[in-house]
Design an enzyme around this catalytic site. Structure first.
Site, short mmCIF file in Angstrom:
data_model
loop_
_atom_site.label_atom_id
_atom_site.label_comp_id
_atom_site.label_asym_id
_atom_site.label_seq_id
_atom_site.Cartn_x
_atom_site.Cartn_y
_atom_site.Cartn_z
N PRO A 262 0.84 -1.21 0.00
CA PRO A 262 0.00 0.00 0.00
C PRO A 262 0.87 1.26 0.00
O PRO A 262 1.51 1.57 1.00
CB PRO A 262 -0.80 -0.13 1.30
CG PRO A 262 0.06 -0.96 2.20
CD PRO A 262 0.82 -1.90 1.31
N ASP A 432 5.87 3.50 1.41
CA ASP A 432 5.09 2.41 1.97
C ASP A 432 4.29 2.95 3.15
O ASP A 432 4.86 3.32 4.18
CB ASP A 432 6.04 1.28 2.42
CG ASP A 432 5.31 0.05 2.92
OD1 ASP A 432 4.09 0.12 3.17
OD2 ASP A 432 5.97 -1.00 3.08
N HIS A 433 2.95 2.97 3.01
CA HIS A 433 2.12 3.59 4.04
C HIS A 433 2.04 2.76 5.31
O HIS A 433 1.50 3.22 6.33
CB HIS A 433 0.71 3.84 3.50
CG HIS A 433 0.06 5.07 4.07
ND1 HIS A 433 0.18 5.43 5.39
CD2 HIS A 433 -0.72 6.03 3.50
CE1 HIS A 433 -0.49 6.55 5.61
NE2 HIS A 433 -1.04 6.93 4.48
N ARG A 434 2.57 1.55 5.31
CA ARG A 434 2.58 0.75 6.52
C ARG A 434 3.60 1.27 7.53
O ARG A 434 3.45 1.06 8.74
CB ARG A 434 2.88 -0.71 6.20
CG ARG A 434 1.82 -1.40 5.33
CD ARG A 434 2.27 -2.78 4.92
NE ARG A 434 3.47 -2.76 4.11
CZ ARG A 434 4.09 -3.84 3.65
NH1 ARG A 434 3.60 -5.04 3.94
NH2 ARG A 434 5.18 -3.73 2.90
#
Length: 460
Positions: A262, A432-434
């Site tokens: 994501p 990376d939105h994590r």
């Protein structure tokens, strides 16, 4: 003299008693076994030259059949998914047979040549290779025809050679791999051998034949729509199909893996007038714009370590102790990212020299694995081509990638509302939105912009 004489008598007496005792021992017949000289025909395997490599292509054989090889000597040049590398032999011997010829590919772990210990064994090695000529030269695990395994004897111990997947399956199904007969190239145990030993029957592929025209016409009347079949695109007359190179296969695989991450993107304008002036001063000393940008990014990452982190298991952060800037470089037939390791600790001129060496090795396809697979942050610069903005795809295993556009004269208003023309470039970062959130990326880009607009710290 008396004491000396008595000592001498005592010594000889004890020696006599010792000799007598030794001759009184029962003599057991000894069975001497003559050493059995066995031929040693060794396989030269396709090595794994990187963590992502699944197969390799033979670029050229440095040695020919019949050449005498010494341990550590280069034998063959292999094209991996990233570079061309020399493969050395681990044994002394004679290159008896070349199994995989130049231009052909083989899976990692598959035999690409046979090494004989003496000239007398060359004929045996050629017979062994000829017996396997019907197998797959690329080491693929295709279903073999039922036949007795080559070189397998139940009377003599044999070295068990199996593919990694076969070993994994054997462990899962609790199968003793030593008792499995291999049907792969040169008696290698493949996955299907283990499945057969475990009593697992491969599910037959379901081939659905096209329905009759009447049934097809009646299909829309049924309320349940049919499952869409894969679309077969029509061929364009005169077109040519060119297979991917090994590097292009790796790039394609990495891009597909990136789709599962994501990501989000943030753009930021950066005024480059001061950086352009500095570049004109240091250019004559061999410093490139890429080195300046990499150094600025590394200094900003040092203040924002979360942007230099990554998520590899979906459950945790990995904070990298080193700041290794990977820079995308287009080469003939693919793309590679040489890595400037510890870019925040190197001075600008040493960094530029290191970058020049990496580019030369990349163009010659001579990079070592640690020189292209150790990046923690990637920089992609298309500004030299006049591209003003673009989005980059996040490489697997990293937290962010920066896409740098061209610096162009742009009207800019100051706080008092007065306009002036300044050089401005647009920077887009994919993250990376994590592990990286919007505020983290915004703060990183502000720091990066300040370093670019006041670049004196780059030369310190």
């Amino acid at each position: 003299m008396a004491s000396l004489q008595s000592s001498a008598i005592s010594f000889s007496s004890s020696l006599g008693r010792f000799s007598t005792t030794r001759t009184m021992l029962p003599q057991k017949p000894r069975n001497y076994k003559l050493p059995v000289v066995e031929s040693k025909i060794r396989e030269i395997f396709m090595p794994a030259l990187s963590s992502t490599m699944t197969e390799g292509k033979i670029v050229s054989w440095v040695k020919s059949e019949g050449d005498v090889l010494s341990k550590g000597e280069s034998v063959v040049v292999v094209e991996s998914d990233k570079a061309d590398m020399d493969v050395e032999t681990f044994y002394d011997g004679i290159l008896a047979v070349i199994v995989v010829n130049e231009g052909e590919t083989a899976l990692v772990g598959a035999p690409i040549g046979l090494l004989a210990e003496t000239e007398d064994e060359i004929a045996e090695a050629k017979a062994k290779a000829k017996g396997q000529s019907g197998g797959s030269s690329s080491g693929s695990e295709s279903t073999p025809e039922p036949q007795s395994p080559v070189g397998v004897s139940s009377d003599e111990p044999k070295k068990i050679v199996a593919t990694p997947n076969a070993k994994k399956l054997a462990k899962q199904h609790k199968i003793d791999i030593n008792k499995v007969n291999g049907t792969g190239p040169f008696g290698r145990i493949i996955s299907e051998d283990v499945e057969k030993a475990a009593g697992i029957t491969p599910a037959p592929s379901k081939s659905i034949s096209p329905p009759p025209a009447a049934a097809t016409a009646a299909a829309p009347a049924v309320g349940t729509p049919a499952k869409a079949a894969p679309v077969s695109l029509p061929e364009i007359p005169g077109s040519t199909v060119v297979p991917f190179t090994t590097m292009q296969v790796a790039v394609s695989k990495n891009m597909m893996e990136s789709l599962s991450v994501p990501t989000f993107r943030v753009g930021y304008p950066v005024i480059t007038d001061a950086l352009d002036d500095l570049y004109l001063k240091v250019k004559k000393k061999g410093v490139t714009m890429t080195a300046l940008l990499a150094k600025a990014a590394a200094m900003a990452l040092a203040q924002h370590p979360v942007v230099n982190s990554s998520c590899k298991d979906g459950k945790s952060f990995t904070y990298n102790s080193s700041i290794n800037i990977a820079v995308a470089v287009a080469i003939n037939g693919g793309l590679i990212t040489p890595v400037l390791q510890d870019a925040d600790k190197l001075d600008l001129y040493l960094l530029s020299q290191k970058w020049k060496e990496l580019v030369e090795k990349a163009r010659a396809k001579q990079l070592q694995p640690h020189e292209y697979n150790s990046g923690t942050f990637t920089l992609s610069n298309l500004g030299m081509f006049g591209v003003d903005r673009f989005d980059a795809i996040l490489p697997p295993g990293q937290g962010a990638i920066m896409a740098v556009g061209a610096s162009k004269p742009t009207p800019v208003a100051n706080a008092d509302g007065f306009f002036s023309v300044k050089n401005k470039m647009l920077v887009n970062v994919t993250a990376d939105h994590r592990v990286v959130y919007g505020a983290d990326l915004a703060a990183f880009l502000q720091t990066f912009s300040k370093i670019i607009e006041n670049p004196d710290s780059l030369t310190m």
